[in-house]
Design an enzyme around this catalytic site. Structure first.
Site: not given
Ligand code: CP
Ligand code: NVA
Length: 298
Positions: A101, A128, A131, A216, A256, A284
């Protein structure tokens, strides 16, 4: 050639459908996969916070008989003491799989380039994919694939991967964003190779006749400095009962998570009967097992 999941930009409808089917199978017959990744290790590399991604990968790896290692801000790469090239090579000597991440999508691309083991994108500023694969699995379970999906909000990482996944699944996709926040043109062009994509600045137009309404956050991780401007720019883009009322009466609501209730979605919608956000979050776990098995050729 190893199989990475850097994003859905370079995947195909065959890949997306295969992973969704496998996710559904793994969910149904969990015990058949208890030893599938016995003695395998997943290195989880996090530059940003997480609840679902960390939990679902770590629990998923345990349920498959393997082990997950959390690599956060205390690693040498995070503190700037070691570069991506060396880090990727070293991880590859220990772990069988990497999930990352990251802030910049180029970091996950670099990891995939330098690591000799498969790399999975657990969120970057561009995509993502885990997701979106969980999302289309959830939509298929709840509504089938002959559906219209409407995304309301920011044309961000989540919107990019969801647009690609929906198009590859044969689902219609509409997205309403304020003018400045449209999705990346490269993503729209790629998604249009597979399905119908409608871009609009009107949330009402996007949700008309929709089976799924998705949103989102307006301020993604890494965009905190733009918070005030974004809060102003996204006024009118909240998914509330008024907007849900313009979709099909049996439409489902998806997000999400994490959600900022009272901003991109009202509390009554996200906590209401049309919301499937926790089934979505649970998927997930199942779909990522399918992704990890696929990356390892199983
Ligand atoms: N939706 C998602 O990726 O959640 P987190 O940021 O909690 O991992
Ligand atoms: N768009 C958001 C998604 C979090 C799961 C971010 O990138 O923070």
């Amino acid at each position: 050639m190893k199989t990475d999941l850097v994003g859905l930009m370079d995947k195909t409808p065959e890949y997306v459908k295969k992973i969704v089917e496998k996710g559904i199978e793994v969910k149904k017959n969990k015990e058949n996969y208890f030893d599938a990744l016995h003695r395998k290790s997943l290195l989880m590399f996090f530059e940003k916070p997480s609840t679902r991604t960390r939990l679902s990968f770590e629990v998923g790896m345990t349920q498959l008989g393997g082990h997950a290692i959390y690599f956060g801000r205390d690693s040498h790469i995070a503190s700037g003491h070691e570069d991506l090239y060396d880090t990727a090579h070293v991880i590859s000597r220990f772990a069988d799989l990497i999930m990352a991440r990251v802030y910049s999508h180029s970091t996950v691309e670099g990891l995939a380039k330098y690591a000799s083991v498969p790399v999975i994108n657990g969120l970057s500023d561009f995509e993502h994919p885990c997701q979106a694969l969980a999302d289309v699995m959830t939509i298929k379970e709840k509504k089938g694939t002959n559906v219209k999906v409407a995304f309301v909000g920011d044309g961000n990482n989540v919107a990019h991967s969801l647009m690609l996944a929906c198009a590859m699944m044969g689902m219609k996709f509409s997205i309403a964003t304020p003018r400045e926040y449209a999705p990346d043109e490269r993503v729209v062009k790629r998604a249009r190779e597979f399905g119908e994509i409608v871009l609009t600045n009107s949330p009402e137009e996007a949700v008309e006749n929709a089976d799924v309404v998705y949103t989102d956050v307006w301020v993604s991780m890494g965009e905190e400095k733009e918070k005030e401007k974004r809060m102003r720019d996204f006024k009118g883009f909240q998914v509330n009962s008024g907007l849900m009322g313009k979709a099909k009466p049996d439409a489902i609501f998806m997000h999400c998570l994490p959600a900022l209730k009272g901003y991109e979605v009202s509390k009554e919608v996200i906590e209401g009967p049309q919301s499937v956000v926790f089934d979505e979050a649970e998927n997930r776990l199942h779909v990522q097992k399918a992704i990890m098995l696929d990356c390892l050729g199983l």
